[in-house]
Design a protein around this motif. Structure first.
Motif, PDB file in Angstrom:
ATOM      1  N   PRO A 135       0.778  -1.190   0.091  1.00  0.00           N
ATOM      2  CA  PRO A 135      -0.130   0.189  -0.231  1.00  0.00           C
ATOM      3  C   PRO A 135       0.945   1.376  -0.126  1.00  0.00           C
ATOM      4  O   PRO A 135       2.338   1.250   0.323  1.00  0.00           O
ATOM      5  CB  PRO A 135      -0.670   0.022   1.259  1.00  0.00           C
ATOM      6  N   THR A 136       0.237   2.262  -0.360  1.00  0.00           N
ATOM      7  CA  THR A 136       1.106   3.557  -0.527  1.00  0.00           C
ATOM      8  C   THR A 136       0.259   4.422   0.648  1.00  0.00           C
ATOM      9  O   THR A 136      -0.840   4.366   1.043  1.00  0.00           O
ATOM     10  CB  THR A 136       0.923   4.403  -1.834  1.00  0.00           C
ATOM     11  N   GLN A 168     -12.837   6.621   8.320  1.00  0.00           N
ATOM     12  CA  GLN A 168     -11.686   7.699   8.761  1.00  0.00           C
ATOM     13  C   GLN A 168     -11.727   7.544  10.457  1.00  0.00           C
ATOM     14  O   GLN A 168     -12.560   7.876  10.974  1.00  0.00           O
ATOM     15  CB  GLN A 168     -11.879   9.138   8.306  1.00  0.00           C
ATOM     16  N   TYR A 202       0.264   8.632   2.653  1.00  0.00           N
ATOM     17  CA  TYR A 202       0.192   9.833   2.500  1.00  0.00           C
ATOM     18  C   TYR A 202       0.176  10.636   3.922  1.00  0.00           C
ATOM     19  O   TYR A 202      -1.022   9.913   4.484  1.00  0.00           O
ATOM     20  CB  TYR A 202      -0.522  10.377   1.471  1.00  0.00           C
ATOM     21  N   GLN A 210      -6.916   7.319   7.394  1.00  0.00           N
ATOM     22  CA  GLN A 210      -8.006   7.425   6.212  1.00  0.00           C
ATOM     23  C   GLN A 210      -7.756   5.851   5.851  1.00  0.00           C
ATOM     24  O   GLN A 210      -6.915   5.540   4.923  1.00  0.00           O
ATOM     25  CB  GLN A 210      -7.919   8.320   5.370  1.00  0.00           C
ATOM     26  N   GLN A 253     -18.877   6.590   3.118  1.00  0.00           N
ATOM     27  CA  GLN A 253     -17.953   6.570   4.244  1.00  0.00           C
ATOM     28  C   GLN A 253     -18.672   7.011   5.481  1.00  0.00           C
ATOM     29  O   GLN A 253     -19.623   7.692   5.702  1.00  0.00           O
ATOM     30  CB  GLN A 253     -17.273   8.022   3.881  1.00  0.00           C
ATOM     31  N   ALA A 283     -10.209   3.789   3.742  1.00  0.00           N
ATOM     32  CA  ALA A 283     -11.528   3.869   3.089  1.00  0.00           C
ATOM     33  C   ALA A 283     -12.282   2.267   3.303  1.00  0.00           C
ATOM     34  O   ALA A 283     -11.627   1.354   3.323  1.00  0.00           O
ATOM     35  CB  ALA A 283     -11.290   3.971   1.636  1.00  0.00           C
ATOM     36  N   ARG A 323      -3.368   8.636   5.291  1.00  0.00           N
ATOM     37  CA  ARG A 323      -4.033   7.904   4.563  1.00  0.00           C
ATOM     38  C   ARG A 323      -3.388   6.762   3.684  1.00  0.00           C
ATOM     39  O   ARG A 323      -2.205   6.744   3.510  1.00  0.00           O
ATOM     40  CB  ARG A 323      -4.292   9.019   3.230  1.00  0.00           C
ATOM     41  N   MET A 324      -4.053   5.571   3.846  1.00  0.00           N
ATOM     42  CA  MET A 324      -3.261   4.327   3.334  1.00  0.00           C
ATOM     43  C   MET A 324      -4.417   4.088   1.889  1.00  0.00           C
ATOM     44  O   MET A 324      -5.570   3.808   2.171  1.00  0.00           O
ATOM     45  CB  MET A 324      -3.488   3.092   4.136  1.00  0.00           C
ATOM     46  N   LYS A 325      -3.382   3.880   0.931  1.00  0.00           N
ATOM     47  CA  LYS A 325      -4.314   3.519  -0.315  1.00  0.00           C
ATOM     48  C   LYS A 325      -3.795   2.099  -0.683  1.00  0.00           C
ATOM     49  O   LYS A 325      -2.758   1.773  -0.767  1.00  0.00           O
ATOM     50  CB  LYS A 325      -3.830   4.601  -1.493  1.00  0.00           C
ATOM     51  N   CYS A 326      -4.579   1.181  -0.789  1.00  0.00           N
ATOM     52  CA  CYS A 326      -4.760  -0.121  -1.132  1.00  0.00           C
ATOM     53  C   CYS A 326      -5.514  -0.451  -2.219  1.00  0.00           C
ATOM     54  O   CYS A 326      -6.450  -1.320  -2.309  1.00  0.00           O
ATOM     55  CB  CYS A 326      -5.114  -0.850  -0.031  1.00  0.00           C
ATOM     56  N   THR A 327      -5.158   0.197  -3.485  1.00  0.00           N
ATOM     57  CA  THR A 327      -5.766   0.011  -4.471  1.00  0.00           C
ATOM     58  C   THR A 327      -6.191  -1.278  -5.090  1.00  0.00           C
ATOM     59  O   THR A 327      -5.191  -1.806  -5.535  1.00  0.00           O
ATOM     60  CB  THR A 327      -5.422   0.902  -5.638  1.00  0.00           C
TER      61      THR A 327
END
Length: 259
Positions: free
Chosen positions: A4-5, A117, A7, A112, A160, A114, A50-54
């Motif tokens: 994951p990325t 939050q 921010y 965050q 959300q 998703a 924020r963690m993005k786990c697309t």
């Protein structure tokens, strides 16, 4: 292997929302994740991770693929990142940390993840003791609640939700308690300082017969007339987070005990 990325957004007092302030934020957080800075709309500053786990959902524990995403991908990455974030937070909130000028104390750690939050309340008492909870354990607890029938029914149709840890009512009660303690602590510090200055003044004024070559009178053991120093105010123990409140954008909330 997919990772994951992350921010980071650092909330700042508007007075610190300057090129110099943003440079400081970058130096503080850049080794942890890409960072930006925004002025806070309230006096309670926070840090948002924020963690993005697309393409790899992980909230549904009943789904085998999502459970694997959680165990193999999302949770280990989040655990590693939270370790770094907590270290920086502890340094930022340390009142004796010499790198800063003025108050930049953070009272919220926001995650965050998703579609949630998580808003985790950080705590500190008037003596400067910091109480930063185990954020990963709280994420685990929220995930367990998110899979419960109560939360699934409450969240139906919502894209959300915010999750307050602890509930908003408990947050308000804690804030009131800490504000009263801070006022009492400041009054105690003032009283102690005044008493110490008075004692020094009395000691300086008692010269005995030193000008005649005689030893001064022994007053060290005579404390009967001295005003005793005031006792320190009692401080509440660090916040123990035992509830979570799921909150819709409309403001409607659902409070549940943590498992």
């Amino acid at each position: 292997m997919y990772k994951p990325t992350f921010y980071i957004t650092m909330e700042a007092d508007p007075a610190r929302f300057t090129p110099e302030g943003q440079g400081l934020a970058s130096r503080l957080w850049s080794f942890t994740a890409p960072v930006d800075m925004k002025p806070s709309l309230t006096q309670e500053l926070g840090v948002l991770l924020r963690m993005k786990c697309t393409g790899r959902p992980y909230w549904n524990a009943a789904d085998a693929a999502q459970q694997k995403n959680w165990e193999v991908v999302a949770r280990p990455a989040l655990a590693n990142k939270l370790h770094s974030v907590t270290d920086v937070l502890r340094g930022c909130n340390e009142k004796r940390y010499q790198h800063y000028e003025g108050d930049i104390h953070h009272v919220w750690l926001k995650l965050q993840l998703a579609p949630y939050q998580l808003r985790i309340r950080l705590d500190a008492d008037a003596a400067g003791n910091e109480y930063i909870p185990d954020a990963l354990a709280l994420v685990d607890a929220v995930r367990a609640l998110a899979n419960s029938p109560e939360v699934q029914a409450f969240a139906e149709g919502e894209e959300q939700l915010a999750v307050y840890l602890p509930s908003r009512t408990e947050v308000e009660a804690l804030a009131a308690t800490r504000a009263a303690e801070a006022e009492a602590w400041a009054a105690w510090e003032t009283a102690v300082s005044a008493a110490e200055e008075e004692a020094l003044g009395e000691a300086g004024g008692d010269t005995g017969d030193a000008g005649n070559g005689c030893a001064p009178a022994d007053t060290a053991g005579d404390s009967a007339g001295q005003t005793p120093l005031p006792a320190k105010p009692a401080l509440a123990p660090g916040l123990s987070i035992t509830t979570a409140e799921f909150v819709k954008p409309s403001g409607e909330g659902l409070v549940l005990p943590l498992p």
